[in-house]
Design a protein around this motif. Structure first.
Motif, PDB file in Angstrom:
ATOM      1  N   ILE A 110       0.847  -1.191   0.000  1.00  0.00           N
ATOM      2  CA  ILE A 110       0.000   0.000   0.000  1.00  0.00           C
ATOM      3  C   ILE A 110       0.882   1.240   0.000  1.00  0.00           C
ATOM      4  O   ILE A 110       1.847   1.334   0.766  1.00  0.00           O
ATOM      5  CB  ILE A 110      -0.912   0.008   1.240  1.00  0.00           C
ATOM      6  CG1 ILE A 110      -1.862  -1.174   1.177  1.00  0.00           C
ATOM      7  CG2 ILE A 110      -1.672   1.315   1.355  1.00  0.00           C
ATOM      8  CD1 ILE A 110      -2.670  -1.370   2.440  1.00  0.00           C
ATOM      9  N   LEU A 111       0.546   2.193  -0.853  1.00  0.00           N
ATOM     10  CA  LEU A 111       1.261   3.466  -0.867  1.00  0.00           C
ATOM     11  C   LEU A 111       0.696   4.376   0.209  1.00  0.00           C
ATOM     12  O   LEU A 111      -0.485   4.290   0.546  1.00  0.00           O
ATOM     13  CB  LEU A 111       1.127   4.131  -2.239  1.00  0.00           C
ATOM     14  CG  LEU A 111       1.730   3.380  -3.418  1.00  0.00           C
ATOM     15  CD1 LEU A 111       1.499   4.160  -4.709  1.00  0.00           C
ATOM     16  CD2 LEU A 111       3.210   3.133  -3.201  1.00  0.00           C
ATOM     17  N   PRO A 112       1.516   5.275   0.738  1.00  0.00           N
ATOM     18  CA  PRO A 112       1.021   6.217   1.746  1.00  0.00           C
ATOM     19  C   PRO A 112       0.190   7.312   1.088  1.00  0.00           C
ATOM     20  O   PRO A 112       0.656   8.426   0.854  1.00  0.00           O
ATOM     21  CB  PRO A 112       2.299   6.759   2.392  1.00  0.00           C
ATOM     22  CG  PRO A 112       3.362   6.557   1.380  1.00  0.00           C
ATOM     23  CD  PRO A 112       2.956   5.375   0.550  1.00  0.00           C
ATOM     24  N   ALA A 113      -1.035   6.963   0.759  1.00  0.00           N
ATOM     25  CA  ALA A 113      -1.914   7.864   0.017  1.00  0.00           C
ATOM     26  C   ALA A 113      -3.358   7.479   0.319  1.00  0.00           C
ATOM     27  O   ALA A 113      -3.630   6.807   1.290  1.00  0.00           O
ATOM     28  CB  ALA A 113      -1.617   7.753  -1.480  1.00  0.00           C
ATOM     29  N   GLY A 114      -4.267   7.884  -0.532  1.00  0.00           N
ATOM     30  CA  GLY A 114      -5.676   7.552  -0.409  1.00  0.00           C
ATOM     31  C   GLY A 114      -6.511   8.785  -0.144  1.00  0.00           C
ATOM     32  O   GLY A 114      -7.441   9.082  -0.872  1.00  0.00           O
ATOM     33  N   ASN A 115      -6.185   9.487   0.898  1.00  0.00           N
ATOM     34  CA  ASN A 115      -6.796  10.774   1.241  1.00  0.00           C
ATOM     35  C   ASN A 115      -5.914  11.442   2.291  1.00  0.00           C
ATOM     36  O   ASN A 115      -4.914  10.866   2.733  1.00  0.00           O
ATOM     37  CB  ASN A 115      -8.257  10.603   1.717  1.00  0.00           C
ATOM     38  CG  ASN A 115      -8.378   9.712   2.938  1.00  0.00           C
ATOM     39  OD1 ASN A 115      -7.593   9.794   3.873  1.00  0.00           O
ATOM     40  ND2 ASN A 115      -9.379   8.840   2.928  1.00  0.00           N
ATOM     41  N   ALA A 165      -4.519   3.784   9.042  1.00  0.00           N
ATOM     42  CA  ALA A 165      -4.410   4.405   7.712  1.00  0.00           C
ATOM     43  C   ALA A 165      -5.252   3.636   6.698  1.00  0.00           C
ATOM     44  O   ALA A 165      -5.907   4.244   5.845  1.00  0.00           O
ATOM     45  CB  ALA A 165      -2.947   4.466   7.270  1.00  0.00           C
ATOM     46  N   ARG A 166      -5.250   2.314   6.800  1.00  0.00           N
ATOM     47  CA  ARG A 166      -6.083   1.506   5.895  1.00  0.00           C
ATOM     48  C   ARG A 166      -7.556   1.819   6.106  1.00  0.00           C
ATOM     49  O   ARG A 166      -8.313   1.956   5.147  1.00  0.00           O
ATOM     50  CB  ARG A 166      -5.832   0.011   6.109  1.00  0.00           C
ATOM     51  CG  ARG A 166      -4.453  -0.453   5.684  1.00  0.00           C
ATOM     52  CD  ARG A 166      -4.387  -1.968   5.656  1.00  0.00           C
ATOM     53  NE  ARG A 166      -5.198  -2.471   4.530  1.00  0.00           N
ATOM     54  CZ  ARG A 166      -5.680  -3.703   4.464  1.00  0.00           C
ATOM     55  NH1 ARG A 166      -5.455  -4.576   5.422  1.00  0.00           N
ATOM     56  NH2 ARG A 166      -6.410  -4.079   3.409  1.00  0.00           N
ATOM     57  N   GLY A 174     -13.861   5.577  -0.082  1.00  0.00           N
ATOM     58  CA  GLY A 174     -12.522   5.720  -0.661  1.00  0.00           C
ATOM     59  C   GLY A 174     -11.807   4.391  -0.783  1.00  0.00           C
ATOM     60  O   GLY A 174     -12.332   3.334  -0.409  1.00  0.00           O
ATOM     61  N   ASN A 175     -10.626   4.448  -1.327  1.00  0.00           N
ATOM     62  CA  ASN A 175      -9.825   3.240  -1.552  1.00  0.00           C
ATOM     63  C   ASN A 175      -8.388   3.447  -1.119  1.00  0.00           C
ATOM     64  O   ASN A 175      -7.881   4.573  -1.097  1.00  0.00           O
ATOM     65  CB  ASN A 175      -9.823   2.870  -3.042  1.00  0.00           C
ATOM     66  CG  ASN A 175     -11.175   2.442  -3.519  1.00  0.00           C
ATOM     67  OD1 ASN A 175     -11.764   1.530  -2.973  1.00  0.00           O
ATOM     68  ND2 ASN A 175     -11.671   3.115  -4.542  1.00  0.00           N
ATOM     69  N   GLU A 176      -7.744   2.335  -0.855  1.00  0.00           N
ATOM     70  CA  GLU A 176      -6.311   2.358  -0.639  1.00  0.00           C
ATOM     71  C   GLU A 176      -5.640   2.447  -2.007  1.00  0.00           C
ATOM     72  O   GLU A 176      -6.218   2.048  -3.017  1.00  0.00           O
ATOM     73  CB  GLU A 176      -5.863   1.077   0.060  1.00  0.00           C
ATOM     74  CG  GLU A 176      -6.441   0.941   1.450  1.00  0.00           C
ATOM     75  CD  GLU A 176      -6.182  -0.415   2.064  1.00  0.00           C
ATOM     76  OE1 GLU A 176      -5.427  -0.458   3.032  1.00  0.00           O
ATOM     77  OE2 GLU A 176      -6.736  -1.415   1.554  1.00  0.00           O
ATOM     78  N   VAL A 177      -4.432   2.951  -2.020  1.00  0.00           N
ATOM     79  CA  VAL A 177      -3.676   3.036  -3.269  1.00  0.00           C
ATOM     80  C   VAL A 177      -2.597   1.958  -3.198  1.00  0.00           C
ATOM     81  O   VAL A 177      -1.743   1.971  -2.320  1.00  0.00           O
ATOM     82  CB  VAL A 177      -3.042   4.437  -3.455  1.00  0.00           C
ATOM     83  CG1 VAL A 177      -2.223   4.479  -4.733  1.00  0.00           C
ATOM     84  CG2 VAL A 177      -4.117   5.517  -3.436  1.00  0.00           C
TER      85      VAL A 177
END
Length: 183
Positions: A110-115, A165-166, A174-177
């Motif tokens: 998982i990248l540190p992203a999403g929102n 974070a997940r 939303g979704n995980e990246v």
């Protein structure tokens, strides 16, 4: 309770040292002060995460974590004093299990992203790992007293921040990246 600080500046640190709770003066870049400073930085990041208005249950959990991190910093500032308990580690494990049970199994990185919330939480997780490394470095010095519970706490906390974070990435549809090697 009386005032703890009546004057913010003391000038006692002007030559590159700072005082510990036991009266000793140590270099401001010593392993102990590096650990304290990184734990303080982590606490600040969790405070910033809270200002982004996570769900109430997570906000309450993060606030409790801030108090335990303050305890851990205090413990390090007063060598030989133990403020962290094994129960604090157990509490994190219970929260981790509760939050993780509703998430799908991981199949990708998982990248540190999403929102904003998820990315902020990943930032706190990365600093938590650094705090754990700093405390591990301090604990290796046989002349330095370190309560092993603090190391366990930071290790579980970084796992919990990953799971939070997940959860945050998935809120509101939303979704995980996920990491992709083909990009």
């Amino acid at each position: 309770m009386g005032y703890r600080l009546s004057k913010i500046y003391t000038r006692t640190g002007d030559k590159g040292t700072t005082g510990l709770g036991d009266g000793r003066r140590v270099d401001k870049d010593s392993a102990r002060i590096e650990a304290i400073g990184t734990i303080d930085e982590l606490n600040c990041l969790i405070g910033i995460l809270i200002t982004h208005s996570p769900p109430a249950e997570i906000e309450q959990l993060l606030t409790a974590i801030q108090h335990r991190l303050f305890d851990l910093g205090g413990e390090l500032a007063m060598p030989g004093h133990n403020l962290m308990s094994d129960q604090s580690v157990t509490d994190l494990e219970q929260e981790l299990d509760k939050l993780n049970e509703n998430l799908p199994p991981l199949q990708e990185f998982i990248l540190p992203a999403g929102n904003r919330l998820a990315a902020s939480c990943h930032h706190a997780r990365a600093v938590c790992r650094r705090a754990e490394r700093r405390l591990t470095q301090l604990a290796r010095d046989e002349n330095e007293a370190v309560n092993q519970t603090g190391l366990k706490y930071l290790n579980r906390l970084s796992d919990l921040l990953f799971v939070i974070a997940r959860v945050l990435a998935r809120q509101d549809g939303g979704n995980e990246v996920y990491w992709r090697k083909d990009i």
